[in-house]
Design an enzyme around this catalytic site. Structure first.
Site, PDB file in Angstrom:
ATOM      1  N   LEU A   1       0.869  -1.172   0.000  1.00 41.92           N
ATOM      2  CA  LEU A   1       0.000   0.000   0.000  1.00 41.92           C
ATOM      3  C   LEU A   1       0.906   1.221   0.000  1.00 41.92           C
ATOM      4  CD1 LEU A   1      -2.678  -0.874   2.759  1.00 41.92           C
ATOM      5  CD2 LEU A   1      -3.008  -0.939   0.283  1.00 41.92           C
ATOM      6  N   ASP A   2       0.496   2.294  -0.673  1.00 40.89           N
ATOM      7  CA  ASP A   2       1.265   3.529  -0.627  1.00 40.89           C
ATOM      8  C   ASP A   2       1.379   3.998   0.817  1.00 40.89           C
ATOM      9  OD1 ASP A   2       1.370   3.486  -3.377  1.00 40.89           O
ATOM     10  OD2 ASP A   2      -0.239   4.948  -3.654  1.00 40.89           O
ATOM     11  N   ARG A   3       2.419   4.749   1.099  1.00 37.90           N
ATOM     12  CA  ARG A   3       2.674   5.191   2.478  1.00 37.90           C
ATOM     13  C   ARG A   3       1.466   5.914   3.095  1.00 37.90           C
ATOM     14  NH1 ARG A   3       7.424   9.391   4.436  1.00 37.90           N
ATOM     15  NH2 ARG A   3       7.182   9.025   6.661  1.00 37.90           N
TER      16      ARG A   3
END
Length: 319
Positions: A143-145
């Site tokens: 998942l993106d940060r």
């Protein structure tokens, strides 16, 4: 200096460890050691398999004997995890489900899934600090940060292989919730636009719709409407970097507080809601349990920031 591994180790590869690349095996074995150092010791021939030199992409086989050399890293390489014990402890409260082969986490926004790109701490490093006895802990997907929500972690290599196969065959259903600008048209049920990834000099990744990119598809469904925004469910069919964010922007509806693909004016309209993070949340994940074959559906509740934002919009701007 802090010594990670002071003597030569000879490790025999077990059946459930077979099939993985030697560089990935060493990254798991030598926790906290930079990737660049791992490649260096492989290149220099300090790592041997069955007494022979190998390349970083060599795939281990059951029964292989791996020579792992002594490795020393500066204390600063390990300090960040210990300095973030509060974050590590907080991860324990984020676990949604766990059994002997997998662990499912509600990843907080702002925490990277793994260290790197200038970050020394990520979810996977935190989980390994939380579970020092675990022989195997690997991310199934990413998942993106700034994205929160359901994150799947395998506790056995066989589980990782099974779940990766489900991803490859598109047998895993991922549903995200995103707050986007404007009035999303109900008839727009999917965005199909090829995506091309560019890495800037700074190391930042920017993804653009480009005919030379990889085929990509995201399905969208309107969940709730507000005066100047729409809450949509986004279900990626493919799994490209920043896919939902770029496809929403391409459709003319950038996601709230997206620092790369967003709209500052839209973000400003949301000031009174208290929103200060990307409104993209991995709300649910459906997959087949790698051991039992049972269909699992794990849901992750939104954090207080997202819930408050929706509450204010419902009170004042319900369409």
């Amino acid at each position: 200096m802090n010594t990670n591994n002071v003597t030569v180790q000879l490790v025999t590869i077990a059946d459930d460890e077979a099939g993985q690349r030697i560089d990935n095996f060493l990254r798991t074995r030598l926790k906290g050691v930079p990737k660049s150092m791992i490649y260096r010791i492989v290149r220099k021939g300090e790592v041997r398999v069955n007494k022979k030199r190998i390349k970083p992409e060599y795939k281990l086989q059951a029964g292989d004997e791996v020579r792992v050399p002594p490795v020393r890293v500066a204390e600063r390489d390990e300090a960040p995890v210990s300095a973030r014990l509060d974050k590590v402890a907080a991860l324990d409260d984020c676990i949604l489900y766990e059994d002997e082969v997998l662990l499912v986490l509600n990843k907080p926004s702002g925490t990277a899934v793994h260290g790197g790109s200038g970050l020394s701490f990520g979810v996977i490093e935190g989980l390994r600090a939380l579970r020092p006895e675990a022989r195997f802990l690997e991310l199934v997907h990413r998942l993106d940060r700034e994205t929160s929500g359901v994150l799947l972690v395998a506790k056995k290599r066989s589980a990782l292989r099974s779940l990766h196969e489900q991803l490859r065959l598109k047998g895993m259903q991922k549903d995200y919730l995103a707050l986007v600008r404007g009035h999303w048209q109900s008839h727009v049920k999917a965005v199909q636009a090829p995506l091309l990834k560019n890495v800037l000099q700074s190391g930042e990744r920017i993804v653009r719709v480009n005919a030379e990119g990889k085929p990509s598809e995201t399905r969208f469904k309107v969940e709730e409407r507000f005066a100047f925004a729409t809450l949509v469910k986004a279900s990626p069919v493919t799994g490209r970097t920043h896919q939902i964010r770029v496809h929403a922007q391409h459709a003319g509806h950038p996601i709230a507080f997206d620092d790369r693909y967003g709209d500052r004016e839209f973000d400003g309209q949301l000031t009174e809601t208290g929103l200060n993070r990307l409104f993209l949340h991995a709300a649910a994940l459906r997959f087949e349990h790698p051991a039992s074959g049972e269909t699992m559906r794990i849901e992750a509740p939104m954090d207080n920031t997202l819930r408050r934002c929706l509450s204010v919009l419902r009170d004042k701007y319900k369409a």
